[in-house]
Design a protein around this motif. Structure first.
Motif, PDB file in Angstrom:
ATOM      1  N   ALA A   1      -7.079  -9.015  -1.295  1.00  0.00           N
ATOM      2  CA  ALA A   1      -7.496  -9.501  -0.342  1.00  0.00           C
ATOM      3  C   ALA A   1      -9.466  -9.502  -1.111  1.00  0.00           C
ATOM      4  CB  ALA A   1      -7.387  -8.088   0.166  1.00  0.00           C
TER       5      ALA A   1
ATOM      6  N   GLU B   1      -4.757  -5.723  -4.274  1.00  0.00           N
ATOM      7  CA  GLU B   1      -6.546  -5.452  -3.958  1.00  0.00           C
ATOM      8  C   GLU B   1      -7.663  -6.464  -3.637  1.00  0.00           C
ATOM      9  OE1 GLU B   1      -7.593  -1.720  -5.084  1.00  0.00           O
ATOM     10  OE2 GLU B   1      -6.206  -0.430  -3.892  1.00  0.00           O
TER      11      GLU B   1
ATOM     12  N   LYS C   1       0.000  -1.684 -10.487  1.00  0.00           N
ATOM     13  CA  LYS C   1      -0.359  -3.105 -10.860  1.00  0.00           C
ATOM     14  C   LYS C   1      -1.104  -4.153  -9.453  1.00  0.00           C
ATOM     15  CE  LYS C   1      -2.084  -2.993 -14.874  1.00  0.00           C
ATOM     16  NZ  LYS C   1      -1.358  -2.509 -16.932  1.00  0.00           N
TER      17      LYS C   1
ATOM     18  N   ASN D   1       1.102  -1.313  -0.030  1.00  0.00           N
ATOM     19  CA  ASN D   1      -0.044  -0.209   0.231  1.00  0.00           C
ATOM     20  C   ASN D   1       0.564   1.283   0.412  1.00  0.00           C
ATOM     21  OD1 ASN D   1      -2.526   0.182  -0.172  1.00  0.00           O
ATOM     22  ND2 ASN D   1      -2.962   0.214   1.554  1.00  0.00           N
TER      23      ASN D   1
ATOM     24  N   LYS E   1     -11.506 -12.392   1.281  1.00  0.00           N
ATOM     25  CA  LYS E   1     -12.908 -11.518   2.042  1.00  0.00           C
ATOM     26  C   LYS E   1     -14.070 -12.686   1.657  1.00  0.00           C
ATOM     27  CE  LYS E   1     -15.092  -7.558   3.108  1.00  0.00           C
ATOM     28  NZ  LYS E   1     -15.266  -6.559   2.658  1.00  0.00           N
TER      29      LYS E   1
ATOM     30  N   VAL F   1      -0.383  -2.520  -7.032  1.00  0.00           N
ATOM     31  CA  VAL F   1      -1.555  -2.946  -6.039  1.00  0.00           C
ATOM     32  C   VAL F   1      -2.696  -3.274  -6.144  1.00  0.00           C
ATOM     33  CG1 VAL F   1      -2.912  -0.629  -5.050  1.00  0.00           C
ATOM     34  CG2 VAL F   1      -0.360  -0.919  -4.777  1.00  0.00           C
ATOM     35  N   ARG F   2      -3.166  -3.126  -7.161  1.00  0.00           N
ATOM     36  CA  ARG F   2      -4.452  -3.419  -7.340  1.00  0.00           C
ATOM     37  C   ARG F   2      -4.893  -4.666  -7.772  1.00  0.00           C
ATOM     38  NH1 ARG F   2      -8.961  -2.407  -8.154  1.00  0.00           N
ATOM     39  NH2 ARG F   2      -9.146  -2.718  -9.860  1.00  0.00           N
TER      40      ARG F   2
END
Lengths: 740, 337, 222
Positions: free
Chosen positions: B104, B101, B95, B79, B108, B97-98
């Motif tokens: 994650a 995400e 990319k 992050n 979830k 970071v995406r």
């Protein structure tokens, strides 16, 4: 972590794409910019290429000319010259005394049969004259003599001394279809023994080794040294001025071209700037949109710049092609690929820089649009005024136009000034055109005072005893004649100019001939103005036998020395009864303007042509500027107009309003143009006169101004009409929807 | 390797040039000067090449490090990567970071699925509890007490109905859980929607007839649509059953099919009591039942199941209702995807 | 997991008597993958809030955090790049670039970032949004619904983490609205995105995971 070099993100591709798309959608703007750039580049190109063509052509001519003529040569001097290593080529010639036949000037000449690499009028038909009775002449000479132009014809020539001799035409010379001086080429035999040429000394036409690579100064030095070594006097060394001046590029020409070029580029900056500025202002929303979608400032700037470069390249290339064509038509002999390409490249770069300079500010404006501004951009925002003074003002279309102009005071003023600059330039250019009529120009020299010049017959001055003075003894141009000429219907005035023939001794010049002219007491102020050196008092000049020298610089050129102030000159002249010798003191010298003028005549023709071209160019520019401003003003406010229409404004009313706005701009522009343009025009003529263009007289270009007034007033009417009609292609709803 | 080749080629060219100069002009000074110039240029070329190499190596190293972060699942550090620069690295970081995400989010999502499966299990155990207890009690009563035949018959009848209920419950549960656990793969085929609709309607005719509710269907005979006929029929049946359940006697139900640009819309309108606007979202939740409809038999799983089936086919359900006048359920099925 | 968070965001226009409080202390947080609908009457400050979330406008007071990064602390250029890489906008007025054709409009944010568009993916979106066959057409010749779908395709093409949609169905009839919304909902599920959507239509809002209401610059119901 150590500092790393970052690799830049390469996101330029889209910029090119967007630029191409944007160019495709704004055709009007493109046309204006292309026209402007093509015009400026074309003009620059024609100017420089034509000049380079002239130079190339002259060099071509010079390359077959002699570098220097040694005159008045005796045999030992000829021998000495022939033995000089530095002389590449030498050919002998004789130039006899000219005389008049049937109003044409005939010149007996002799030159060798083969004069390669120096070009002379060669024989185009028949043979080179071999024996003493043979001659070669121009065909037109036979015409002058009233004889048929055929080989073997016998021609009888009566020379100055009254003697007649008969000759057989052995050949015809090249050229000379239209001429006033008819050369008659004699044989070598005649040159040695013939009555007209035997007493005339030889002259040697020479080409000097490596002269082309020398500077003018070094060249003159060389030929003078050669002359001195061969025992030729300085005054008998006659360098080819065309050649020597070609050694140093004429600084004044280059300066004129550079100056005019910079002028053209500055005007282009103005027009390209205003076209781009208005185009950017009209697309603020689009730029804001791109900013919202993630285009950085740099990208927007790059986008505007890219558009400019593409337009610049397209405009410049077309301009250059046109310029090549025109330059080739003007000087086909002077075409030279190397020069053309180099000059074109320079012009291209200059124009690229111009475009860069012009779009810097618009690009900055485009980049400064923030994303949120995109939706709300309105040109009204800069204004601080928050409330109107009255609650309701009269809302007629014309009043609305006035209100809109007042509300954007800054923009209105800027537009007026931008148009005004064009107008001022136009009026200045027009002033130049009307202030220099061809008549004024052709009347340079004596003809600026009158239409006819009456002077002594050339043959008479050469044959009468004591020459000029001999005729003056019994002057046919007497008061009686002047009175009778004045009596002729239509003659306004007769002006007389006087001079007399003298000979003088000064320094190494003994018995040199020249002329002497008086000036009146009334004229002394003018003379004082032209004085380059020394000073005088009219009465003292009479009392102390003082003289002024005209054209001291010419003396310097011919003799290598100048008349020094305070020196004594011995002057001999025929006073009507006897030869008198008298000593005079030099008190001053002057370089008269008219002399200067003749010297720089070619430069001035060049200057004239350029300013003329520039004026036409500026007229084109100011029109482009005017139309572009109006169209952009209307197009960028299309939505505002649609809004007005949606609440009930009729087409007629809308057109009236737009026309009203256009007229307000036009009126402001005309006021600026009239005041500043007249001043600038007058100033320009004044300045040109002061550098020697005395043939110019300021006249207000009333016809051009009237035309401009008409165009300025009519263009808004037509443009608004056409634009309003164009609006109606889209429905009102569509136009309104685009507002958001 | 390529760089070395270029360098070598340049060097060979230089040597050739020197020998050419030396052999043709025999001028040692000229040769020396050009040798120096060439050496200088070669040196510049070498510097440029090594610089490029270094930049590429650094670039690679940085990518490697950042990918390691992803590998080690240190999301905190990811992050903090800089992705707001106009550089290539920032684009790659963006990319990374995406990806982090999305990883994650997927984690979830699977956690959420697990949770929902758990809650489904607890729901099932809760729902099954009542009929089970009832059955046990009935069973005990029948087994241990001496009962009159009439009473026994009555109890057995009650037991049968409880068993029916349990059976219904379990069938629904199994369907739901299989659907939710992803055990059922919907098979989309180009089939006539008319047939699917007919299958759904045929299942509901008996209860509808009982309440004297006519079902009007407006659908073209040929309405080809990419969908799973079996499960779509199930979903539509659930919606219609719901409509019949909450409609008064002698009202009517209207089913209409409209083909839109992207979706085919199936409207099922009843003349029932209506649903308050605030509950639009809630009625599709599992085991949700309107406070006012406790009297009506049901467990609140039909609409939930219908929505799941439709959503699994990239469609969606919406409801519009006027209190006292009736509700319209709109089922949207995509035409092409 | 919060992706979007605002703390006491205020936006005032003008000053003194003329002061307009567009936003007056908004606290909001959005989870990843959530579909949030913001409803409210016109002039309630919905659009201003959306602009704040997208970094198009700077709050007078308070902070907007996206993924733990505070927008007001970013430099202009960073903010632009942030927008380009992280956010997809769907504007009420579409905001399509008129000089570009449909395909070019869709890939514009990608191209602005120097990416070569993933043709397969983009064509997937085009198919999904039923824009096949319109790729080479210019946007002003399209119907409102088609333009809106192009705008949505553009927002999806760069696979942004967040989609901010201002009245995505504002100019559409109810039929097209329902279609467009279904699409949006499906795509965010498919691509794991977060959608914040402004609407004044309750019927549309029912498709959201959560609805907040804004009145006079404040959130009045969570």
């Amino acid at each position: 972590m150590k500092r790393r070099e970052k690799i830049k993100n390469n996101n330029k591709r889209i910029i090119g794409h967007l630029a191409a798309r944007s160019l495709r959608t704004s055709k009007t703007r493109n046309i204006f910019i292309l026209l402007t750039i093509a015009l400026s580049v074309g003009l620059l190109g024609v100017m420089t290429l034509a000049y380079s063509g002239t130079v190339v052509e002259r060099n071509k001519e010079i390359s077959v000319m002699q570098h220097v003529i040694y005159e008045n040569l005796a045999d030992p001097q000829i021998k000495a010259l022939e033995n000089t290593k530095k002389i590449d080529f030498l050919t002998l010639a004789k130039l006899g005394q000219g005389f008049e036949i049937n109003g044409g000037m005939v010149r007996p000449v002799y030159y060798e049969e083969i004069t390669e690499p120096i070009q002379t009028n060669s024989i185009c038909e028949g043979t080179y004259p071999q024996n003493i009775h043979e001659i070669a002449v121009n065909r037109s000479f036979m015409n002058l003599m009233g004889l048929s132009a055929s080989i073997g014809e016998t021609v009888s020539l009566t020379f100055l001394d009254g003697e007649s001799e008969a000759f057989v035409v052995a050949g015809f010379l090249e050229g000379g279809e239209v001429t006033k001086v008819y050369p008659v080429l004699f044989s070598k035999e005649y040159a040695e023994a013939g009555s007209q040429l035997k007493d005339i000394p030889y002259q040697a036409l020479c080409r000097i080794q490596g002269a082309e690579k020398q500077s003018e100064q070094a060249f003159l030095e060389t030929i003078r040294t050669i002359g001195a070594d061969a025992g030729v006097e300085r005054k008998n060394i006659n360098e080819n001025n065309n050649f020597s001046s070609s050694l140093t590029m004429s600084a004044i020409d280059v300066l004129v071209i550079a100056g005019v070029g910079v002028g053209i580029l500055l005007v282009s900056v103005l027009v390209v700037y205003s076209v781009f500025y208005l185009s950017v202002a009209g697309r603020i929303q689009q730029y804001g949109q791109l900013r919202t979608l993630g285009a950085t400032k740099r990208q927007i700037k790059a986008l505007v710049n890219r558009e400019g470069i593409i337009l610049c390249i397209a405009g410049a290339v077309s301009g250059l092609l046109i310029a090549w064509l025109i330059a080739y038509c003007i000087k086909p002999q002077g075409w030279n690929w190397e020069h053309t390409l180099i000059l074109s490249l320079v012009i291209f770069l200059a124009d690229l820089i111009t475009v860069f300079v012009s779009i810097r500010k618009p690009a900055k404006l485009a980049a400064s649009v923030s994303a949120i501004e995109a939706s709300g951009f309105s040109q009204y925002r800069q204004n601080g005024e928050k409330e109107s003074k009255k609650i309701l003002r009269k809302l007629t279309p014309l009043n609305l136009a006035v209100m809109s102009a007042m509300r954007n005071r800054k923009k209105t003023l800027l537009t007026m000034i931008s148009l005004g600059v064009g107008g001022v330039l136009l009026l200045t250019g027009a002033a130049f055109i009307v202030s220099m009529t061809p008549e004024d120009y052709s009347r340079q020299g004596f003809y600026q005072w009158g239409e006819f010049v009456i002077n002594y017959d050339y043959n008479a001055t050469q044959t009468v005893e004591n020459g000029n003075v001999g005729i003056q003894m019994n002057n046919p141009l007497n008061d009686e004649l002047i009175a009778s000429i004045q009596g002729i219907n239509g003659v306004k005035d007769v002006l007389s100019f006087n001079k007399t023939q003298i000979s003088y001794d000064y320094k190494d010049e003994i018995n040199a001939t020249d002329s002497l002219a008086p000036f009146t007491r009334e004229n002394q102020e003018n003379v004082k103005d032209a004085l380059a050196e020394g000073s005088f008092d009219y009465d003292e000049m009479i009392a102390k036998d003082e003289i002024l020298i005209a054209n001291n610089t010419v003396a310097d050129e011919i003799f290598g020395w100048k008349f020094e102030m305070g020196d004594i000159v011995t002057i001999r002249y025929f006073n009507g009864v006897e030869e008198v010798e008298k000593e005079f003191t030099i008190v001053g010298s002057m370089d008269t303007l008219s002399e200067q003028l003749i010297l720089d005549k070619t430069s001035f023709t060049l200057l004239n042509k350029m300013i003329l071209g520039l004026s036409i160019f500026i007229i084109g520019f100011s029109l482009i500027n005017l139309i572009n401003t109006l169209i952009t003003n209307i197009v960028s406010r299309r939505q505002e107009f649609s809004m007005l229409q949606s609440i009930g404004m009729s087409n007629r009313q809308l057109m009236r309003m737009i026309q009203g706005e256009g007229l307000i701009l036009a009126l402001g522009n005309l006021v600026i143009t009239l005041i500043l343009g007249t001043g600038a025009g007058y100033l320009m003529v004044y300045l040109l006169r002061s550098v020697g263009a005395t043939y110019m007289h300021y006249r207000f270009p009333s016809w051009y101004f009237m035309g401009y007034v008409l165009v300025t007033l009519l263009v808004p009417v037509f443009v608004s009409g056409a634009s309003v009609r164009a609006f109606h292609k889209a429905s009102l709803v569509d136009r309104l929807r685009k507002m958001e | 390797m390529k760089n070395k080749m270029i360098f070598l080629a340049a060097a060979i060219c230089c040597i050739g040039y020197w020998s050419y100069l030396f052999l043709c002009f025999h001028n040692p000074v000229l040769t020396a000067v050009s040798v120096l110039v060439c050496l200088f240029l070669l040196w510049l070329l070498y510097l440029q090449m090594s610089r490029t190499e270094r930049i590429v190596a650094d670039f690679f190293e940085e990518i490697n490090q950042n990918l390691d972060l992803l590998f080690n699942k240190s999301y905190e550090s990811i992050n903090n990567l800089n992705f707001l620069e106009e550089t290539l690295m920032a684009r790659i970081n963006q990319k990374i970071v995406r990806i982090a995400e999305i990883l994650a989010a997927e984690r979830k999502k699977s956690a959420k699925e697990k949770m929902s499966l758990q809650s489904l299990i607890s729901d099932i155990s809760h729902q099954v509890k009542t009929p089970m207890t009832n059955l046990k009690m009935l069973h005990e009563t029948i087994q241990h007490r001496d009962l009159p035949d009439a009473k026994r018959t009555e109890l057995l009848k009650t037991m049968g109905s409880q068993l029916d209920k349990l059976d219904f419950l379990l069938t629904s549960m199994v369907k739901t859980s299989r659907l939710e656990a992803g055990l059922i793969q919907l098979k989309k085929e180009e089939k006539n929607l008319f047939n699917t609709l007919a299958a759904a309607v045929s299942g509901i005719t008996v209860p509808a007839d009982k309440k004297n509710i006519p079902i009007e269907v407006f659908c073209q005979d040929q309405c080809l649509l990419n969908h799973d006929p079996k499960w779509t029929a199930e979903a539509l049946f659930n919606v219609m059953e719901n409509a019949v359940k909450y409609s008064p006697q002698n009202s009517r139900i209207r089913v209409s099919v409209e083909k839109w640009e992207m979706y085919t819309k199936i409207n099922i309108s009843d003349q029932g009591r209506g649903i308050p606007e605030a509950h639009y979202g809630k009625i599709f939740q599992r085991f949700y039942r309107e406070e006012s409809s406790q009297a009506i038999e049901g467990i609140g799983i039909g609409l939930y199941l219908a929505r799941e089936i439709i959503q699994k086919q990239n469609g969606y359900i919406m409801v519009q209702s006027v209190i006292g006048k009736g509700s319209t359920f709109s089922v949207f099925l995509p035409n092409a995807f | 997991m919060k992706i979007l968070e605002t703390k006491n965001v205020k936006k005032y226009y003008g000053n003194g008597d003329n002061c307009v409080k567009a936003l007056d202390g908004v606290d909001l947080s959005v989870d990843k993958g959530e579909l949030l609908a913001i409803v409210g009457t016109s002039g309630s400050g919905k659009s201003t809030l959306l602009h704040m979330l997208g970094g198009l406008d700077i709050p007078t007071e308070g902070s907007v955090m996206i993924n733990g990064k505070e927008l007001s602390k970013m430099k202009e250029e960073q903010l632009t790049i942030f927008r380009r890489r992280q956010i997809g906008f769907v504007f009420q007025n579409y905001n399509l670039v008129p000089m570009l054709n449909v395909y070019e409009n869709i890939v514009l944010p990608l191209e602005l970032d120097g990416n070569k568009p993933d043709r397969k993916y983009v064509h997937g979106i085009i198919d999904l949004l039923h824009l096949k066959g319109t790729e080479t057409r210019f946007t002003n010749g399209l119907s409102g619904g088609q333009q809106q779908r192009v705008a949505i395709a553009r927002a999806l093409a760069s696979k942004p983490a967040i989609i901010l949609a201002d009245e995505p169905t504002g100019n559409l009839d109810s039929k097209t609205s329902q279609e467009v919304l279904g699409l949006l909902k499906m795509s965010i599920k498919k691509f794991g995105q977060t959608l914040v959507m402004i609407t004044h239509n309750n019927e549309i809002a029912q498709l959201a995971d959560r609805i907040i209401r804004i009145e006079d610059g404040r959130i009045c119901e969570g």
